[in-house]
Design an enzyme around this catalytic site. Structure first.
Site, mmCIF file in Angstrom:
data_model
loop_
_atom_site.group_PDB
_atom_site.id
_atom_site.type_symbol
_atom_site.label_atom_id
_atom_site.label_comp_id
_atom_site.label_asym_id
_atom_site.label_seq_id
_atom_site.Cartn_x
_atom_site.Cartn_y
_atom_site.Cartn_z
ATOM 1 N N THR A 42 32.689 13.648 84.760
ATOM 2 C CA THR A 42 32.290 13.034 84.960
ATOM 3 C C THR A 42 32.397 11.988 85.838
ATOM 4 O O THR A 42 34.131 11.657 85.888
ATOM 5 C CB THR A 42 31.355 11.581 83.953
ATOM 6 O OG1 THR A 42 30.306 11.181 84.935
ATOM 7 C CG2 THR A 42 32.304 11.232 83.171
ATOM 8 N N ASP A 43 32.381 11.631 87.477
ATOM 9 C CA ASP A 43 32.397 10.766 88.436
ATOM 10 C C ASP A 43 33.074 9.300 87.107
ATOM 11 O O ASP A 43 32.950 8.222 87.629
ATOM 12 C CB ASP A 43 31.554 10.309 88.735
ATOM 13 C CG ASP A 43 30.181 9.681 88.927
ATOM 14 O OD1 ASP A 43 30.214 9.652 87.854
ATOM 15 O OD2 ASP A 43 29.912 9.644 89.413
ATOM 16 N N GLU A 44 32.000 8.915 85.960
ATOM 17 C CA GLU A 44 32.347 7.564 85.345
ATOM 18 C C GLU A 44 33.646 7.541 84.935
ATOM 19 O O GLU A 44 34.427 5.683 84.880
ATOM 20 C CB GLU A 44 31.752 7.395 84.568
ATOM 21 C CG GLU A 44 29.893 7.803 84.739
ATOM 22 C CD GLU A 44 28.853 7.081 83.826
ATOM 23 O OE1 GLU A 44 28.962 5.945 83.518
ATOM 24 O OE2 GLU A 44 27.737 7.409 84.186
ATOM 25 N N TYR A 61 31.553 5.261 76.736
ATOM 26 C CA TYR A 61 31.606 6.866 76.574
ATOM 27 C C TYR A 61 32.400 7.022 78.131
ATOM 28 O O TYR A 61 33.057 8.080 77.633
ATOM 29 C CB TYR A 61 30.185 6.599 77.764
ATOM 30 C CG TYR A 61 29.647 7.831 78.609
ATOM 31 C CD1 TYR A 61 30.187 9.576 78.171
ATOM 32 C CD2 TYR A 61 29.669 7.680 80.206
ATOM 33 C CE1 TYR A 61 29.973 10.285 78.721
ATOM 34 C CE2 TYR A 61 29.554 8.967 80.956
ATOM 35 C CZ TYR A 61 29.649 10.455 80.088
ATOM 36 O OH TYR A 61 29.274 11.470 80.919
ATOM 37 N N LYS A 106 35.039 10.204 77.886
ATOM 38 C CA LYS A 106 35.769 11.181 78.792
ATOM 39 C C LYS A 106 36.847 11.334 79.091
ATOM 40 O O LYS A 106 37.243 11.865 79.673
ATOM 41 C CB LYS A 106 34.787 11.397 79.761
ATOM 42 C CG LYS A 106 33.243 11.739 79.157
ATOM 43 C CD LYS A 106 33.016 12.760 78.169
ATOM 44 C CE LYS A 106 32.303 13.759 79.852
ATOM 45 N NZ LYS A 106 33.225 14.970 78.872
#
Length: 353
Positions: free
Chosen positions: A132-134, A158, A162
């Site tokens: 994810t970009d997060e 989260y 990741k």
């Protein structure tokens, strides 16, 4: 044959459906079927011999090892993850267990399997990890978009989990020579998305005449990627990506949350007008969540220039397809919106929601 993990969830199911619509190559689909994993997403594949479903946890290394030995897939595509930021704030343990420890077990199984391959099987094997970009953190309004070289600065349990998984994938390539690929995507939307995420939540609540909860002032910005475009990007990376490389997949569609919600309301006004008035009357600003990242944006130059990928949908076309799907599948939505989900919404947004 390929092994897909998390293939009954939102993105994973879309990938499996798209894959089998375009390939005859079979899929072994491993999914734990937590709250967001739904076999109904794959109902059109019932009886299709190209799709073999296995209910299991990626953390069950021995089982994964048996699947690899029995089916000898040429690739592992890992979608399996706990993925909702709000849930990670309330219960981070499950995110660490699935996203970090589970990915570790999957990598260990793949490492052992890869070590026993020879010839064309060895040369062709890939481990593709969906991220994810997060993991990159948050951007200011005038910052350039995230590239693959951007430092990791995760801000939620989260995204931290990741990021930990991403680092393990990188390490297994550099230490053990496992031919890994990692993709970091922007916010996805489209069919089969669990209605705790912004877009399906707004569609569902609006049609039911319930409040449309918007965190803070609604000015948080996200780059939106139609799930079908995400799947096409993953297929392209699996086909031609450089082992060890990371590829960002983005929709190049930056919108504030409040603009998204108002746009959906306007489209619902056009498709299914409510006698009580415009849907945007239901907008309800609620207390912002802790550590809410201000802006995400993806620079997909590497994927575009190296592999020739581009999204087929802009936001206007993608959201039209998405709204049409939800309007055409009320039974799917009603079955998904279970008692457990209603309890979650009450916890997150208050009993009135």
């Amino acid at each position: 044959m390929i092994l897909v993990t998390g293939g009954a969830g939102f993105i994973g199911a879309n990938f499996v459906l798209d894959w089998l619509a375009q390939h005859d190559e079979p899929v072994i689909n491993l999914d734990k079927l937590t709250y967001a994993g739904n076999l109904e997403n794959l109902a059109t594949l019932e009886g299709d011999p190209r799709h073999v479903f296995v209910k299991a946890d990626i953390g069950d290394q021995a089982l994964v090892e048996r699947l690899l030995a029995e089916h000898r897939p040429r690739a592992v595509v890992n979608f399996a993850a706990e993925s909702h930021v709000d849930r990670s704030i309330h219960g981070p343990s499950e995110f660490v267990t699935t996203n970090v420890v589970g990915t570790f077990a999957l990598l260990e199984a793949a490492r052992g399997y890869h070590a026993g391959l020879t010839g064309a099987e060895l040369d062709g094997f890939r481990f593709l990890h969906i991220s994810t970009d997060e993991v990159y953190g948050s951007l200011a309004a005038d910052d350039p978009a995230f590239t693959e070289a951007h430092a990791y600065q995760p801000n939620s349990p989260y995204s931290a989990s990741k990021a930990g998984a991403d680092h393990l994938v990188r390490a297994y390539h550099h230490t053990y020579g496992l031919p890994t690929l990692t993709t970091n995507c922007s916010n996805n939307y489209g069919p089969y998305q669990f209605p705790e995420k912004l877009i399906p939540l707004v569609i569902h609540n609006a049609l039911a005449g319930r409040p449309l909860p918007i965190y803070g002032d609604g000015s948080n910005v996200r780059d939106w990627l139609y799930v079908g475009d995400h799947c096409s990007g993953i297929r392209r990376v699996l086909e031609a990506g450089r082992p060890g490389a990371v590829y960002n997949i983005g929709g190049e569609n930056e919108w504030t949350n409040i603009a998204i919600v108002r746009h959906i309301c306007a489209r619902l006004d056009a498709h299914r007008p409510d006698p009580a008035g415009p849907y945007d009357r239901l907008i309800d600003f609620v207390t912002d969540r802790p550590g809410h990242d201000r802006r995400y944006a993806i620079d997909a130059t590497r994927l575009r220039e190296e592999l020739g990928w581009r999204p087929a949908e802009d936001f206007a076309s993608g959201i039209e397809r998405t709204i049409a799907w939800y309007l055409e599948h009320p039974d799917w939505v009603n079955r998904v919106v279970s008692g457990a989900y209603r309890e979650w919404v009450a916890q997150q947004y208050g009993d009135a929601r």
